[in-house]
Design a protein around this motif. Structure first.
Motif, short mmCIF file in Angstrom:
data_model
loop_
_atom_site.label_atom_id
_atom_site.label_comp_id
_atom_site.label_asym_id
_atom_site.label_seq_id
_atom_site.Cartn_x
_atom_site.Cartn_y
_atom_site.Cartn_z
N ARG A 181 105.68 43.54 72.06
CA ARG A 181 106.01 44.89 72.54
C ARG A 181 107.53 45.11 72.51
O ARG A 181 107.99 46.19 72.16
CB ARG A 181 105.46 45.06 73.97
CG ARG A 181 105.73 46.42 74.57
CD ARG A 181 104.98 47.50 73.80
NE ARG A 181 105.44 48.85 74.15
CZ ARG A 181 106.42 49.51 73.53
NH1 ARG A 181 107.09 48.94 72.53
NH2 ARG A 181 106.74 50.73 73.88
N VAL A 184 109.10 46.16 69.06
CA VAL A 184 108.64 47.38 68.39
C VAL A 184 108.96 48.61 69.22
O VAL A 184 108.64 48.67 70.41
CB VAL A 184 107.11 47.31 68.17
CG1 VAL A 184 106.59 48.59 67.55
CG2 VAL A 184 106.75 46.14 67.30
N GLY A 186 108.06 51.89 68.12
CA GLY A 186 106.97 52.85 67.95
C GLY A 186 106.45 52.76 66.54
O GLY A 186 106.98 52.00 65.71
N CYS A 367 102.14 50.19 70.95
CA CYS A 367 103.36 50.99 71.10
C CYS A 367 103.03 52.48 71.00
O CYS A 367 101.94 52.84 70.58
CB CYS A 367 104.35 50.59 70.00
SG CYS A 367 103.73 50.90 68.33
#
Ligand code: GLV
Ligand code: MN
Ligand code: MN
Length: 409
Positions: A181, A184, A186, A367
Motif C-alpha cells: 500500500r 502505490v 493509485g 489503492c
C-alpha cells in the motif's frame, strides 16, 4: 507537442500491437498464448526505448517503471490489459496500456521528472476467456489472488501454472508480485467506453464514477446420452433441451429486472454428435449490475429457475461460481483531478458508470482507482468494428498528460 502528434503516436502503436494475434484472421489474443508473449515482448522493447525499467511479474503482467525526481518514490500505476476476447477490436485494453506508455515517453523525451514514480502496467488476464476466473494480473498486484487460482485449467487441460512457465513467468513468485500500500499512490486506467453515452453526448472523454459488479457461473446439466433414432421422446433425459429452457429463463429473469444484465455466452453439448441425445451440457452465465444486491437477487432467481427446470425434466444440475467482483466506486479525489485535467484540455467530461469489467475493480482492493473513458464509434466493443478517432486519441493523451503533470501525491 502540437497538432495530433500524440494521438498519431498512440494510434500507430495500437495498430502495431494489433498484429499480434493467435488467429491469422482478426485479433484474438488470449492470456498466456504465444501472441500474448509476442505482444508483451514488443511492449517491453517499447518501454525500454522510452527509458522505463521493465519487469514481468509472476502472473505475466508487464510493468515499466519511470522514476520520479527522487528514486524509489511511491508510484502512480497507469495501465490496462493486453489480452483480448476472440475476434476483438484493437482498443479494448491496449488503448490504456499504450496511452500510459505514450504519456511517459513524452515526459521522458523532455526529461521531465514528476514528484512520484509512474508504473505503466500491462495486465494479461482481464477478459478471462481462457480460464474460468479472471483478473489474475490485477488481483496478483493487489495481493488478493489466492495461489489456487493458478490451478485452474483451460479447455485443453493446461493449468495457469503450466502456461505461466511456458510464457516465461515464475508462478512461485506470486506473493512477491503483490505491491505494498505504501508503494502505490493509485491506479488510473484509460479505456474505450464500450458503450454509446459519449458519442450521444458529443464528448470525446468521460470520467467513470463506478464499475458494475460481476459474477460468473458455470452450469453443468447431466442427462442421459442415447440413440437419437431409437429413444422415444417421452423417455429421454436430454441435457441440451433442458439447457435451452434454462438459457431462456436467464434472459427472461434479467429482462424483468431494471439495471441487471445476464448473458449465456458459451454452451457446449456432449458428446456432440448429430445422432446422439446430448448427455451432458455445460454453459456459462455472466451477470452484472451497479448494485451487488440487485445482481445477487437476480442470480438467486436464475438458480431457482434452473433447479426447477432440471427437477421437472428429471435431470441433475450443478452450478458453480467461477468469479465474483463487487461493484467498485472510483475515488472522488482522482475523479476531481481527471475532471480538471479534461477541462484544461478543453473538454467538459461526462460522468458515467462502467457496465464492463476492468482491472480497476481488482486494484481497488489496494489503492484509490479512477478511469478515463474515450468515445468509441457506435458504442461497439468486443467486435472487430471497435473504433476511435485520432482526434479522440489525442484528446485522451492531453487529458492524461495534464492529469500526470498536476497530480500531487
Ligand atoms: C471484460 O471486458 C468484461 O467486462 O468482461
Ligand atoms: Mn477491457
Ligand atoms: Mn473487454
Amino acid at each position: 507537442m502540437s497538432g495530433l502528434t500524440l494521438g498519431r503516436r498512440l494510434m500507430d502503436r495500437l495498430a502495431a500491437l494489433a498484429c499480434f494475434s493467435d488467429e491469422a484472421e482478426g485479433l484474438t489474443r488470449l492470456y498466456l498464448s504465444p501472441s500474448h508473449k509476442r505482444a508483451a515482448d514488443a511492449l517491453a522493447g517499447w518501454m525500454q526505448e522510452a527509458g522505463l525499467d521493465v519487469r514481468l511479474d509472476a502472473v505475466g503482467s508487464l510493468i515499466g517503471r519511470y522514476e520520479g525526481v527522487a528514486a524509489a518514490a511511491p508510484a502512480l500505476l497507469v495501465g490496462s490489459h493486453i489480452d483480448t476476447v476472440r475476434q476483438a477490436g484493437k482498443y479494448d485494453g491496449a488503448l490504456g496500456v499504450l496511452a500510459a506508455l505514450t504519456a511517459v515517453e513524452a515526459l521522458s523525451k523532455s526529461g521531465e521528472r514528476l514528484p512520484f514514480a509512474i508504473e505503466v502496467v500491462a495486465f494479461g488476464d482481464e477478459e478471462g476467456v481462457r480460464f474460468p476466473s479472471t483478473l489474475r494480473g490485477s488481483r496478483a498486484l493487489a495481493g488478493t489472488l489466492d495461489a489456487s487460482a493458478l490451478d485452474e485449467r483451460d479447455p485443453e487441460g493446461i493449468s495457469v501454472r503450466e502456461a505461466l512457465v511456458a510464457f516465461g513467468a515464475d508462478p512461485a513468485k506470486l506473493r512477491a508480485s503483490a505491491m505494498t500500500r505504501e508503494g502505490v499512490l493509485g491506479y488510473v486506467e484509460v479505456h474505450i467506453e464500450q458503450g454509446p453515452v459519449l458519442e450521444r453526448a458529443s464528448r470525446p472523454v468521460g470520467v467513470v464514477t463506478a464499475i458494475n459488479g460481476a459474477r460468473r457461473l458455470g452450469v453443468v446439466v447431466q442427462g442421459t446420452a442415447g440413440h437419437s433414432g431409437t429413444s422415444p421422446m417421452a423417455m429421454r433425459r436430454d441435457s441440451l433441451a433442458a439447457a435451452a429452457e434454462m438459457v431462456l429463463a436467464v434472459e427472461r429473469i434479467a429482462y424483468q429486472t431494471g439495471d441487471v444484465v445476464a448473458t449465456v455466452g458459451s454452451i457446449e453439448a456432449r458428446p456432440g454428435a448429430v445422432n446422439v441425445i446430448p448427455g451432458e451440457t455445460r454453459f456459462t452465465i455472466d451477470a452484472r449490475a451497479p448494485s451487488d444486491e440487485a445482481r445477487d437477487a437476480v442470480v438467486g432467481r436464475i438458480e431457482n429457475a434452473i433447479d426447477g427446470i432440471a427437477a421437472r425434466r428429471g435431470l441433475a444440475v450443478t452450478i458453480t461460481q467461477a468469479h465474483r467482483a463487487p461493484a467498485t466506486a472510483c475515488d472522488a479525489n482522482l475523479i476531481a483531478r481527471l475532471d480538471a485535467a479534461a477541462r484544461a484540455a478543453g473538454h467538459e467530461p461526462v460522468h458515467l458508470p462502467s457496465g464492463a469489467g476492468h482491472d480497476a475493480m481488482a486494484m481497488a482492493a489496494l489503492c484509490p482507482v479512477a478511469m478515463l473513458f474515450v468515445r468509441c464509434a457506435g458504442g461497439i466493443s468486443h467486435h472487430p468494428a471497435e473504433a476511435i478517432t485520432i482526434e479522440d486519441a489525442d484528446a485522451a493523451m492531453r487529458v492524461l498528460l495534464n492529469f500526470l503533470r498536476t497530480y500531487k501525491p
